[in-house]
Motif scaffolding. Structure first.
Motif, PDB file in Angstrom:
ATOM      1  N   ILE A  22       0.824  -1.214   0.000  1.00 26.15           N
ATOM      2  CA  ILE A  22       0.000   0.000   0.000  1.00 26.15           C
ATOM      3  C   ILE A  22       0.858   1.265   0.000  1.00 26.15           C
ATOM      4  CG2 ILE A  22      -1.611   1.387   1.396  1.00 26.15           C
ATOM      5  CD1 ILE A  22      -2.818  -1.340   2.322  1.00 26.15           C
ATOM      6  N   ASN A  23       1.897   1.297   0.823  1.00 28.07           N
ATOM      7  CA  ASN A  23       2.617   2.545   1.076  1.00 28.07           C
ATOM      8  C   ASN A  23       3.779   2.840   0.141  1.00 28.07           C
ATOM      9  OD1 ASN A  23       0.944   3.360   3.173  1.00 28.07           O
ATOM     10  ND2 ASN A  23       2.095   2.179   4.672  1.00 28.07           N
ATOM     11  N   PHE A  24       4.377   1.812  -0.502  1.00 30.24           N
ATOM     12  CA  PHE A  24       5.484   2.166  -1.384  1.00 30.24           C
ATOM     13  C   PHE A  24       5.766   1.203  -2.524  1.00 30.24           C
ATOM     14  CE2 PHE A  24       7.312   0.024   2.249  1.00 30.24           C
ATOM     15  CZ  PHE A  24       8.274  -0.826   1.714  1.00 30.24           C
ATOM     16  N   LEU A  25       5.629  -0.085  -2.358  1.00 33.11           N
ATOM     17  CA  LEU A  25       6.038  -0.981  -3.444  1.00 33.11           C
ATOM     18  C   LEU A  25       5.100  -0.953  -4.644  1.00 33.11           C
ATOM     19  CD1 LEU A  25       7.630  -4.091  -1.719  1.00 33.11           C
ATOM     20  CD2 LEU A  25       8.728  -2.268  -2.986  1.00 33.11           C
ATOM     21  N   SER A  26       3.876  -0.497  -4.476  1.00 38.81           N
ATOM     22  CA  SER A  26       2.958  -0.377  -5.616  1.00 38.81           C
ATOM     23  C   SER A  26       3.001   1.023  -6.247  1.00 38.81           C
ATOM     24  CB  SER A  26       1.525  -0.682  -5.165  1.00 38.81           C
ATOM     25  OG  SER A  26       1.091   0.282  -4.216  1.00 38.81           O
ATOM     26  N   SER A  27       3.824   1.882  -5.723  1.00 34.02           N
ATOM     27  CA  SER A  27       3.834   3.287  -6.130  1.00 34.02           C
ATOM     28  C   SER A  27       4.819   3.561  -7.271  1.00 34.02           C
ATOM     29  CB  SER A  27       4.208   4.160  -4.928  1.00 34.02           C
ATOM     30  OG  SER A  27       4.499   5.467  -5.342  1.00 34.02           O
ATOM     31  N   VAL A  73       4.179   0.632   7.847  1.00 33.32           N
ATOM     32  CA  VAL A  73       5.418   0.330   7.145  1.00 33.32           C
ATOM     33  C   VAL A  73       5.598   1.428   6.101  1.00 33.32           C
ATOM     34  CG1 VAL A  73       6.632  -1.334   5.702  1.00 33.32           C
ATOM     35  CG2 VAL A  73       5.118  -2.139   7.522  1.00 33.32           C
ATOM     36  N   VAL A  74       6.693   2.181   6.208  1.00 31.84           N
ATOM     37  CA  VAL A  74       6.878   3.358   5.356  1.00 31.84           C
ATOM     38  C   VAL A  74       7.951   3.181   4.292  1.00 31.84           C
ATOM     39  CG1 VAL A  74       6.068   4.880   7.200  1.00 31.84           C
ATOM     40  CG2 VAL A  74       8.523   4.510   6.913  1.00 31.84           C
ATOM     41  N   GLY A  75       8.782   2.137   4.412  1.00 31.09           N
ATOM     42  CA  GLY A  75       9.844   1.949   3.437  1.00 31.09           C
ATOM     43  C   GLY A  75      10.774   0.829   3.838  1.00 31.09           C
ATOM     44  N   PHE A  76      11.924   0.807   3.168  1.00 26.15           N
ATOM     45  CA  PHE A  76      12.969  -0.159   3.505  1.00 26.15           C
ATOM     46  C   PHE A  76      14.330   0.451   3.224  1.00 26.15           C
ATOM     47  CE2 PHE A  76      12.629  -1.018  -1.040  1.00 26.15           C
ATOM     48  CZ  PHE A  76      13.955  -1.232  -1.417  1.00 26.15           C
ATOM     49  N   ILE A  77      15.350  -0.154   3.830  1.00 26.60           N
ATOM     50  CA  ILE A  77      16.734   0.178   3.523  1.00 26.60           C
ATOM     51  C   ILE A  77      17.536  -1.109   3.582  1.00 26.60           C
ATOM     52  CG2 ILE A  77      17.362   0.779   5.917  1.00 26.60           C
ATOM     53  CD1 ILE A  77      19.163   3.042   4.564  1.00 26.60           C
ATOM     54  N   VAL A  90      23.406  -0.249  -1.717  1.00 28.55           N
ATOM     55  CA  VAL A  90      22.400   0.350  -0.844  1.00 28.55           C
ATOM     56  C   VAL A  90      21.100   0.551  -1.614  1.00 28.55           C
ATOM     57  CG1 VAL A  90      21.792   2.396   0.513  1.00 28.55           C
ATOM     58  CG2 VAL A  90      24.120   1.488   0.590  1.00 28.55           C
ATOM     59  N   GLY A  91      20.029   0.122  -1.005  1.00 30.71           N
ATOM     60  CA  GLY A  91      18.693   0.384  -1.520  1.00 30.71           C
ATOM     61  C   GLY A  91      17.920   1.126  -0.443  1.00 30.71           C
ATOM     62  N   LEU A  92      17.197   2.139  -0.833  1.00 29.43           N
ATOM     63  CA  LEU A  92      16.415   2.919   0.123  1.00 29.43           C
ATOM     64  C   LEU A  92      15.157   3.405  -0.575  1.00 29.43           C
ATOM     65  CD1 LEU A  92      15.933   4.536   2.756  1.00 29.43           C
ATOM     66  CD2 LEU A  92      17.420   6.302   1.834  1.00 29.43           C
ATOM     67  N   ALA A  93      14.022   3.122   0.009  1.00 24.66           N
ATOM     68  CA  ALA A  93      12.755   3.617  -0.532  1.00 24.66           C
ATOM     69  C   ALA A  93      11.862   4.031   0.629  1.00 24.66           C
ATOM     70  CB  ALA A  93      12.075   2.546  -1.362  1.00 24.66           C
ATOM     71  N   ILE A  94      11.299   5.207   0.507  1.00 21.04           N
ATOM     72  CA  ILE A  94      10.325   5.723   1.468  1.00 21.04           C
ATOM     73  C   ILE A  94       9.072   6.068   0.664  1.00 21.04           C
ATOM     74  CG2 ILE A  94       9.775   7.536   3.150  1.00 21.04           C
ATOM     75  CD1 ILE A  94      12.101   5.782   4.080  1.00 21.04           C
ATOM     76  N   GLY A  95       7.924   5.579   1.110  1.00 20.60           N
ATOM     77  CA  GLY A  95       6.679   5.848   0.413  1.00 20.60           C
ATOM     78  C   GLY A  95       6.379   7.327   0.319  1.00 20.60           C
ATOM     79  N   LYS A  97       3.848   9.119   0.679  1.00 24.73           N
ATOM     80  CA  LYS A  97       3.050   9.693   1.765  1.00 24.73           C
ATOM     81  C   LYS A  97       3.920  10.081   2.974  1.00 24.73           C
ATOM     82  CE  LYS A  97      -0.466   7.842   4.924  1.00 24.73           C
ATOM     83  NZ  LYS A  97      -1.325   6.669   5.156  1.00 24.73           N
ATOM     84  N   PHE A  98       5.136   9.530   3.028  1.00 26.05           N
ATOM     85  CA  PHE A  98       5.993   9.714   4.199  1.00 26.05           C
ATOM     86  C   PHE A  98       7.273  10.497   3.919  1.00 26.05           C
ATOM     87  CE2 PHE A  98       3.483   5.877   4.617  1.00 26.05           C
ATOM     88  CZ  PHE A  98       2.866   6.090   5.833  1.00 26.05           C
ATOM     89  N   VAL A  99       7.431  10.997   2.704  1.00 21.76           N
ATOM     90  CA  VAL A  99       8.645  11.756   2.388  1.00 21.76           C
ATOM     91  C   VAL A  99       8.588  13.144   3.003  1.00 21.76           C
ATOM     92  CG1 VAL A  99       9.116  10.448   0.281  1.00 21.76           C
ATOM     93  CG2 VAL A  99       7.770  12.544   0.151  1.00 21.76           C
ATOM     94  N   ARG A 100       9.734  13.789   3.007  1.00 19.04           N
ATOM     95  CA  ARG A 100       9.895  15.141   3.557  1.00 19.04           C
ATOM     96  C   ARG A 100       9.718  15.179   5.075  1.00 19.04           C
ATOM     97  NH1 ARG A 100      12.352  16.228  -0.650  1.00 19.04           N
ATOM     98  NH2 ARG A 100      11.289  16.900  -2.512  1.00 19.04           N
ATOM     99  N   ARG A 101       9.977  14.045   5.724  1.00 15.85           N
ATOM    100  CA  ARG A 101       9.932  13.985   7.188  1.00 15.85           C
ATOM    101  C   ARG A 101      11.302  13.630   7.764  1.00 15.85           C
ATOM    102  NH1 ARG A 101       4.283  10.679   8.395  1.00 15.85           N
ATOM    103  NH2 ARG A 101       3.053  11.754   6.831  1.00 15.85           N
ATOM    104  N   GLY A 102      12.286  13.511   6.884  1.00 15.79           N
ATOM    105  CA  GLY A 102      13.628  13.152   7.325  1.00 15.79           C
ATOM    106  C   GLY A 102      13.837  11.659   7.515  1.00 15.79           C
ATOM    107  N   TYR A 103      12.863  10.834   7.101  1.00 14.27           N
ATOM    108  CA  TYR A 103      12.976   9.401   7.324  1.00 14.27           C
ATOM    109  C   TYR A 103      14.112   8.768   6.521  1.00 14.27           C
ATOM    110  CZ  TYR A 103       8.457   9.515   9.771  1.00 14.27           C
ATOM    111  OH  TYR A 103       7.429   9.758  10.643  1.00 14.27           O
ATOM    112  N   GLY A 104      14.320   9.215   5.297  1.00 13.66           N
ATOM    113  CA  GLY A 104      15.421   8.689   4.492  1.00 13.66           C
ATOM    114  C   GLY A 104      16.761   8.994   5.127  1.00 13.66           C
ATOM    115  N   SER A 105      16.931  10.217   5.602  1.00 13.27           N
ATOM    116  CA  SER A 105      18.187  10.592   6.271  1.00 13.27           C
ATOM    117  C   SER A 105      18.390   9.800   7.552  1.00 13.27           C
ATOM    118  CB  SER A 105      18.170  12.089   6.597  1.00 13.27           C
ATOM    119  OG  SER A 105      18.137  12.851   5.425  1.00 13.27           O
TER     120      SER A 105
END
Length: 135
Positions: A22-27, A73-77, A90-95, A97-105
């Motif tokens: 729902i949150n990222f792999l289908s996006s 579940v918002v992503g994976f690394i 390295v693989g990193l994905a954040i859905g 809906k959840f970007v711009r919150r600093g989660y990737g960093s």
């Protein structure tokens, strides 16, 4: 399990499938800066996650990222040990809906801590030049 103030980093299990779909792999928006194609079903999501995690070696890491406040579940690394003391892939994905919150960093910082703790002195990471959020 690893964590930050806002996030949990968990080893993949089947409880992650629905949220990942729902949150990222289908996006398409999330996938456009990756080497994978979006999934079209929870079954396809399960197959993709099981494929990605099926061949992890001793110091390889693949974490599903869960937001503490919502339990979503918002992503994976992930990353692999390429040779002693060198990590990459390295693989990193954040859905979206959840970007711009600093989660990737925060996820990348947690991965760097993991690499250092496991004897790594190099971490090779790249991103698509069009992906402004990952620079």
């Amino acid at each position: 399990m690893e964590e930050t103030k806002d996030l949990l980093f968990e080893e993949y299990n089947e409880s992650h499938i629905k949220g990942a779909f729902i949150n990222f792999l289908s996006s398409y928006e999330t996938a456009k800066y990756t080497l994978w194609k979006p999934t079209e079903s929870e079954e396809e999501t399960k197959a993709k996650l099981e494929y990605w995690t099926s061949d992890l070696k001793n110091k390889d890491v693949f974490w599903m990222i869960r937001e503490k406040a919502t339990s979503e579940v918002v992503g994976f690394i992930c990353a692999s040990e390429l040779s002693p003391s060198v990590f990459g892939g390295v693989g990193l994905a954040i859905g979206e809906k959840f970007v711009r919150r600093g989660y990737g960093s925060k996820a990348l910082s947690k991965l760097i801590d993991y690499v250092k703790t496991n004897g790594g002195v190099e971490l090779h990471y790249s991103c698509f030049k069009e992906n402004e959020a990952s620079k």
